[in-house]
Design a protein around this motif. Structure first.
Motif, short mmCIF file in Angstrom:
data_model
loop_
_atom_site.label_atom_id
_atom_site.label_comp_id
_atom_site.label_asym_id
_atom_site.label_seq_id
_atom_site.Cartn_x
_atom_site.Cartn_y
_atom_site.Cartn_z
N ALA A 45 42.56 44.30 34.16
CA ALA A 45 42.02 44.71 32.85
C ALA A 45 41.62 43.48 32.03
O ALA A 45 40.61 43.48 31.34
N ARG A 46 42.43 42.40 32.15
CA ARG A 46 42.10 41.17 31.41
C ARG A 46 40.82 40.54 31.96
O ARG A 46 39.96 40.07 31.22
N SER A 47 40.69 40.54 33.31
CA SER A 47 39.46 39.99 33.91
C SER A 47 38.26 40.83 33.48
O SER A 47 37.19 40.28 33.20
N ALA A 48 38.44 42.16 33.41
CA ALA A 48 37.33 43.04 33.04
C ALA A 48 36.85 42.72 31.63
O ALA A 48 35.65 42.65 31.36
N ARG A 49 37.80 42.48 30.74
CA ARG A 49 37.44 42.15 29.36
C ARG A 49 36.62 40.85 29.33
O ARG A 49 35.61 40.75 28.66
N LEU A 83 34.61 41.05 39.32
CA LEU A 83 35.98 40.56 39.43
C LEU A 83 36.66 41.30 40.58
O LEU A 83 36.14 42.28 41.10
N PHE A 84 37.82 40.80 40.94
CA PHE A 84 38.57 41.50 41.99
C PHE A 84 40.07 41.31 41.79
O PHE A 84 40.50 40.55 40.92
N GLU A 85 40.84 42.00 42.59
CA GLU A 85 42.30 41.84 42.58
C GLU A 85 42.79 41.77 44.02
O GLU A 85 42.03 42.06 44.96
N GLY A 86 44.03 41.39 44.20
CA GLY A 86 44.61 41.37 45.54
C GLY A 86 46.09 41.71 45.45
O GLY A 86 46.84 41.03 44.74
N LEU A 87 46.48 42.79 46.10
CA LEU A 87 47.89 43.19 46.11
C LEU A 87 48.21 43.78 47.48
O LEU A 87 47.30 44.01 48.28
N LYS A 88 49.48 43.96 47.75
CA LYS A 88 49.84 44.40 49.10
C LYS A 88 50.79 45.59 49.10
O LYS A 88 51.64 45.72 48.22
N ARG A 108 42.29 45.55 47.97
CA ARG A 108 41.31 44.74 47.23
C ARG A 108 40.53 45.59 46.23
O ARG A 108 39.47 46.12 46.56
N PRO A 109 41.05 45.78 45.02
CA PRO A 109 40.25 46.41 43.98
C PRO A 109 39.12 45.46 43.58
O PRO A 109 39.32 44.25 43.50
N THR A 110 37.95 45.99 43.35
CA THR A 110 36.77 45.19 43.02
C THR A 110 36.02 45.90 41.90
O THR A 110 35.97 47.13 41.89
N PHE A 111 35.46 45.14 40.99
CA PHE A 111 34.78 45.77 39.86
C PHE A 111 33.49 44.98 39.63
O PHE A 111 33.55 43.77 39.37
#
Ligand code: PMP
Length: 368
Positions: free
Chosen positions: A103-107, A76-81, A145-148
């Motif tokens: 956290a919801r995507s990780a679950r 999963l990933f996120e995008g913020l600025k 770009r946080p990525t997990f």
């Protein structure tokens, strides 16, 4: 243990290994190409839990070729600025909302839980270290770009026993500007972005890779993006990778800013939430989460009840929609200055920009 008793890494343990060869900071606004000097990485294993968070020079990953993130999309990933304000301080826009969506995507991806505040603190330290990369130009920003990913080295489809959370950052180009060309959308029920019970409400890579062919077909029809429809009644759901808003006079004669509800097939956008929170306080019109169908849009266009339509997201902030190609016809959406005297898109963009540049309260506190 984190504050909610989630076993987690701690920002206080963060180890920083600065780059000995920082790159020259040439402004490059071609999205996703110019990465900053450092990255954050945090490893996890089932047997040992979260390891010490590490900020290190940006570098390649070494993955086993059976890695289940590559084979089964367990990631999963996120995008913020982060924005540089008029006061030259750097602020991240509503990052806790990204942490909780992550956290919801990780679950949903069967990846391990983490303490959201601890991750945010690690990200703040990364941005602080690379803050010279946050552009000085108004309307440019630093994309985070946080990525997990699962790093399980097995072809068995199973819950990961090892994973890697990492964060990279790059410069990002321009967003809403009053002169921007409105986008064109291709609306065809042939492809579906998301479905009830699926993963469309999470930020998982497969949702995006799976949308690419439709995006190219849209371009074959002379359109820039896909207007994702859902169900037999052709519900309007999202535009490309943006949430969608319709500013119109609804069937009951009320002025309304409408966006589809979060019923599992919509990505809960941070920009979407911010627009709803802002506009619901403005008065003069209703801000509503409701279903919208292509039939309702076509009727409203015929009856000249549509004021504006736009997409929202971190990448563009607000993106006006100029036309929709649907069932062999081009639907023209009011979007030019001549057509709209008081553009809601401009008003919303200004309100968001004010917050991002430090004139509002919704960003995280700036760095000193
Ligand atoms: N929908 C989709 C499918 C997206 O990928 C994005 C971008 N994250 C959005 C909407 C907008 O979300 P946000 O405002 O959080 O960027």
């Amino acid at each position: 243990m984190g504050e909610n008793s989630i076993p987690s890494f701690k920002a206080a343990d963060l180890v920083v290994r600065p780059s000995s060869r920082p790159k020259a900071k040439q402004p490059t606004f071609s999205f996703g190409t110019a990465f900053t000097d450092h990255m954050l990485s945090i490893e996890w294993t089932l047997s040992e839990g979260w390891q010490t968070p590490l900020i290190r020079p940006l570098g390649s990953l070494s993955l086993h070729p059976a890695c289940s993130a590559l084979h089964y999309g367990i990631q999963l990933f996120e995008g913020l600025k982060a924005y540089r304000g008029d006061d030259n301080r750097v602020r991240i826009f509503r990052p806790m909302l990204n942490m909780s969506r992550m956290a919801r995507s990780a679950r949903r991806a069967c990846l391990p839980a983490f303490d959201q505040s601890e991750l945010l603190e690690c990200i703040r330290r990364l941005v602080e270290l690379d803050q010279d990369w946050v552009p000085h130009t108004a309307s440019h920003s630093l994309y985070i770009r946080p990525t997990f990913i699962s790093t399980e080295s097995s072809l068995g489809i199973k819950k990961p026993t090892c994973a890697l959370l990492y964060v990279i950052m790059c410069q990002a180009g321009s967003y809403f500007n009053d002169e921007a060309e409105p986008v064109s959308l291709w609306a065809d029920p042939k492809y579906t972005r998301a479905w009830k019970g699926g993963t469309g409400d999470c930020k998982m890579g497969g949702n995006y890779g799976g949308a690419l062919l439709a995006q190219h077909e849209a371009m074959d029809y002379g359109c820039q993006q896909v207007l994702w429809l859902h169900g037999g009644d052709h519900q309007i759901t999202e535009a490309g990778s943006m949430n969608i808003f319709l500013h119109w006079i609804n069937e009951d004669g009320e002025e309304e800013l409408a966006t589809p509800p979060l019923d599992g097939i919509i990505l809960p956008g941070i920009t979407r939430q911010s627009i709803l929170e802002l506009t619901s306080k403005w008065g003069g019109f209703k801000a509503t989460e409701r279903y919208l169908t292509m039939g309702q849009l076509c009727t409203a266009l015929k009856q000249q009840r549509v004021k504006e339509m736009f997409g929202s997201g971190t990448a563009c902030m607000i993106c006006p929609i100029g036309r929709v190609f649907y069932q062999g016809e081009t639907l023209r959406i009011p979007s030019s200055r001549q057509e709209i005297s008081s553009r809601l898109t401009s008003r919303i963009a200004k309100a968001l920009t004010d917050i991002q540049s430090g004139h509002g309260l919704q960003c995280d506190p700036p760095f000193p």
